[in-house]
Each structure stands twice: as C-alpha cells, then as structure tokens.
Design an enzyme around this catalytic site. Sequence first.
Site, PDB file in Angstrom:
ATOM      1  N   ASP A 134       0.848  -1.196   0.000  1.00 22.49           N
ATOM      2  CA  ASP A 134       0.000   0.000   0.000  1.00 22.49           C
ATOM      3  C   ASP A 134       0.881   1.244   0.000  1.00 22.49           C
ATOM      4  OD1 ASP A 134      -2.393   1.323  -0.098  1.00 22.49           O
ATOM      5  OD2 ASP A 134      -2.662   1.365   2.073  1.00 22.49           O
ATOM      6  N   HIS A 141      -4.468  13.678   0.909  1.00 22.73           N
ATOM      7  CA  HIS A 141      -4.707  12.839   2.096  1.00 22.73           C
ATOM      8  C   HIS A 141      -3.510  12.942   3.042  1.00 22.73           C
ATOM      9  CE1 HIS A 141      -5.929   9.381   4.539  1.00 22.73           C
ATOM     10  NE2 HIS A 141      -4.718   8.890   4.374  1.00 22.73           N
ATOM     11  N   GLU A 206     -10.733   3.744   3.373  1.00 20.53           N
ATOM     12  CA  GLU A 206      -9.819   4.594   2.597  1.00 20.53           C
ATOM     13  C   GLU A 206     -10.072   4.347   1.119  1.00 20.53           C
ATOM     14  OE1 GLU A 206      -5.724   4.082   3.898  1.00 20.53           O
ATOM     15  OE2 GLU A 206      -6.050   5.524   5.526  1.00 20.53           O
ATOM     16  N   GLU A 208      -9.118   4.114  -2.469  1.00 25.73           N
ATOM     17  CA  GLU A 208      -7.858   3.920  -3.194  1.00 25.73           C
ATOM     18  C   GLU A 208      -8.134   3.234  -4.531  1.00 25.73           C
ATOM     19  OE1 GLU A 208      -4.588   2.292  -1.037  1.00 25.73           O
ATOM     20  OE2 GLU A 208      -5.292   3.040   0.911  1.00 25.73           O
ATOM     21  N   ASP A 240      -9.102   0.269   1.707  1.00 28.28           N
ATOM     22  CA  ASP A 240      -8.150  -0.099   2.761  1.00 28.28           C
ATOM     23  C   ASP A 240      -8.792   0.216   4.118  1.00 28.28           C
ATOM     24  OD1 ASP A 240      -5.903  -0.612   4.293  1.00 28.28           O
ATOM     25  OD2 ASP A 240      -4.971   1.325   3.857  1.00 28.28           O
ATOM     26  N   ARG A 244      -8.644   3.309  13.136  1.00 28.15           N
ATOM     27  CA  ARG A 244      -7.803   4.472  13.470  1.00 28.15           C
ATOM     28  C   ARG A 244      -7.276   4.431  14.896  1.00 28.15           C
ATOM     29  NH1 ARG A 244      -6.508   5.702   8.488  1.00 28.15           N
ATOM     30  NH2 ARG A 244      -8.286   6.309   7.216  1.00 28.15           N
ATOM     31  N   GLN A 247      -4.505   2.004  14.993  1.00 27.10           N
ATOM     32  CA  GLN A 247      -3.399   2.559  14.214  1.00 27.10           C
ATOM     33  C   GLN A 247      -2.612   3.596  15.021  1.00 27.10           C
ATOM     34  OE1 GLN A 247      -4.800   4.225  10.506  1.00 27.10           O
ATOM     35  NE2 GLN A 247      -2.768   4.758   9.774  1.00 27.10           N
ATOM     36  N   LYS A 260      -4.734  -2.384   9.854  1.00 26.88           N
ATOM     37  CA  LYS A 260      -5.037  -2.455   8.417  1.00 26.88           C
ATOM     38  C   LYS A 260      -5.210  -3.888   7.924  1.00 26.88           C
ATOM     39  CE  LYS A 260      -3.861   1.959   7.309  1.00 26.88           C
ATOM     40  NZ  LYS A 260      -4.634   2.866   6.470  1.00 26.88           N
ATOM     41  N   THR A 264      -9.117  -5.882   3.434  1.00 26.65           N
ATOM     42  CA  THR A 264      -8.979  -4.925   2.332  1.00 26.65           C
ATOM     43  C   THR A 264      -9.935  -5.399   1.247  1.00 26.65           C
ATOM     44  OG1 THR A 264      -6.629  -4.635   2.858  1.00 26.65           O
ATOM     45  CG2 THR A 264      -7.363  -3.878   0.694  1.00 26.65           C
ATOM     46  N   GLU A 381     -10.579  12.229   7.677  1.00 27.47           N
ATOM     47  CA  GLU A 381     -10.462  13.588   7.149  1.00 27.47           C
ATOM     48  C   GLU A 381     -11.784  14.347   7.261  1.00 27.47           C
ATOM     49  OE1 GLU A 381      -8.537  11.396   3.749  1.00 27.47           O
ATOM     50  OE2 GLU A 381      -7.988  13.449   3.237  1.00 27.47           O
TER      51      GLU A 381
HETATM   52 CA    CA Z   1      -4.071   3.091   2.774  1.00 31.61          CA
END
Ligand code: CA
Length: 431
Positions: A134, A141, A206, A208, A240, A244, A247, A260, A264, A381
């Site tokens: 990744d 971002h 996320e 992507e 993804d 949080r 993380q 993570k 996915t 975000e």
């Molecule tokens: Ca990612």
Amino acid sequence: MTTPSNALSWVTSANGHSDFPLHNLPLGVFSCDGLSKRGGVAIGEMIFDLRAALDAGFFNGAARDAAEAASRDQLNDFFALGAPARRALRSELLHLLDRSSPQLSRLQPLAETLLHPMAECQMHVPARIGDYTDFYVGIHHAMNVGKLFRPDNPLLPNYKYVPIGYHGRASTICISDTPVKRPNGQTLAPGAVVPEFGPSKRLDYELEMGVWIGPGNTMGEAISIVDAAEHIAGFCLLNDWSARDLQAWEYQPLGPFLSKSFATSISAWVVTAEALEPFRTAQPARPEGDPQPLPYLLDAADQQGGALDIELEVLLITEQMKEQGMAPQRLALSNTQNMYWTVAQMVSHHSVNGCKLQPGDLFGTGTLSGPQAGQFGSLLEISEGGKTALTLASGESRRFLETGDEVIFRARCRREGYASIGFGECRGVVL
Ligand code: CA
C-alpha cells in the site's frame, strides 16, 4: 486501436452501460450455478465465459494463448503474459462482440450461448495475490492527515522524494460484497498510559485505486521507469479498511500493522491499461519549489501521459437508510489526478532495490482525497480526526463507521469524444 465512441455491441445491455460498454471489456474470475471458477469478461449486464469460448473454438494465435491463461480460476498466468497478449485478446473480443462485425451472423448465435447474467454469478478475487503493497501517493490525504498530527509540518521531508509505501497483508484481501468484521485490538484512550483491549471504536475506510502487476522482474533487477507501464496489468477499486484507534497506538516506529491487516476490499473487474488509454493524462505539474523526482523516477513519456483521469466516488448507506428505502449518500467525489506519483513511478521505485514483483501482486495507491471538503477519501479527514460529526440525510450522525454501515466506491472515466467506462462497485458492510 481505439474503438469508435459510438461502437455498439450485439449484447444490448452493453450499449450505454455506465460501467461495461464494448469499450471496457474488463476481466474477472466468476462462478455460477453448476460452473466452477473461471475467467470471464464483463459486457453490459453479462459475463462472457472465456473457458466455454475456448471449448467452442473461439480465438486464434496470441489471443488464444491469452484466453487460455485468462480462462483459469486465477488471472496470474494471464497477467504474466504482459501487454501484447492482453492486446491480442482485446482485439478479438472487440471483433466478436461488436454489432458491426462482418462475421456477426456466423459468430453471434454461438457466442450468445457463452454469456451468463452477471446477477446470477459470484465474483472472486481475480488472482492469487503473492504480495500486497500500500502506497501513500495521495498528497492531499497525506497533507490532511499530517495536519491533524503536525499542524505546522504536515508532510515529512521524504514525501516529495520517495513514493512512500508499506507492505500490507495479502491473505485478507476480499472481493467486493464481502462483509467486514470490526476488528479487536489495543487502543490507548486519551490521557491514558495503559492500553485497553476491545473492538475498534474508530473504524474507517480509505478510497484507493488497486493496481494489478503484470510480468514483473527477477530478484536483483530493477524495472526501469521507461518499462514500468509494461508491468501494469490493470486496475480496480480498493478499500483499505482502517481501525484508526488501533493505528494511532501501534504505528510508531514501523507503520501500520493490525489496524489495516484485518480486511482490504477490492472491486471484482480488472480494467486494463488498454481500456484506460483514452483517459491517460499528463502528471499534474509539481507546485513551485517542489523538487524534481530523482532521475530513476523521471521519464518524459510518463510525465506527459502516465497519469489517469478517473473520477472516484464514495457513498454510504446505513441500516436505517436501507429500512427507510433511502439511496446511498455520496460522501466524496475525488479523482486519480490527486496522485503525487504516477503508477509507473510506484512500480519503478518498488523494484529499484532489486525487490521482485510478481504477476498478481497488488498495489494500493493510498487514499486519493482532493484538497477540499467533499473530496475527502476517509472519515478521518471528513470528521477532522473524529472532532466533528457528519450529519447524514437520514438525520443520523457519523464520526466513524457504525455496525450495519455499507461503504460503496465507484469510479468513472469520461472524456469528450470517447465512450465512458466504469469499474463496477467495491462494497462492504460493517458487521
Ligand atoms: Ca491506505
């Protein structure tokens, strides 16, 4: 070999189809009642069965070799053949499915028997993914998230020199529509010094793009930036999923780990480089004062046409919205032009130290947010790190994902004078 924008297929559902008109022809692996896993091609609301087509005697020469590789229960062998085989297969498929094909009266009756309604088929992860990497090339971002932690210095000094990435987990990559279980893990409450254990309270998505790797390299030999595009087999959407709170506690000093690796999600159809050709664009100019890429990452052709113009969309539908018959709500509209590095630069950088890339490896681009509200590719975000709640049309509010929430990604390519194509959906509901 650009197909005219007004070309039509005798598969009538393809004509004007928002994702899979004749111009797209993405590949995937499917099964359906009584049929084992096999490769197929999306055309409108149907799947063209490559294995059955081979049995029926379709395809010749290089296209036949490509169709054989693509008809298996994984596309690794097809990805390994590279661009010439892919182009040969595409060319014969266009010929076979085009309504104005000269041999239509001979081909169509038999080809019709090789179609399965997509709605009756099950899609599968299209390749055995050896390695998943990744990246972090969505600069907005990186800025938005960096600002949450380092308001004065959002981007770390390496960002404009190195296409940043980390090694992800291939074993938990799942096909669109697979439910995602909220992960357990360690989290550190604000002000606490000892972590607690339990379900993540800050589950996020996320937005992507996924990049499927083609032939690849031998260990010790780098893929030159000049050749990198030849090693990209196709593209998909990728979610993804990110916890949080896990993380934030675990990521220093080695980066994301269990926050993570629990899931996915990817969209099922591999959209080829050939289908995306009309939607290539110049890599956006770097802002004044930014360094030039180092020579091993700089190629004039890549800078002139190595970026992609793909519109990306995030939608959310909650359990309550489903009960009330509401449509999914759009949370973001972004674009692949928000990538600070091209996909070729990602490939070249990944292999420059001699690391071996193999057919069926998968890259994530990193979250592709735009600079403004309405373009953010994660709830982190949108909620400014969980500080502000988003109010949905149903009256519900969200800082992060709740149980029953379903996240939907879509992608669309549009350009004046060309037929639009799409990627199909990447969906997942939180359990
Ligand atoms: Ca990612």
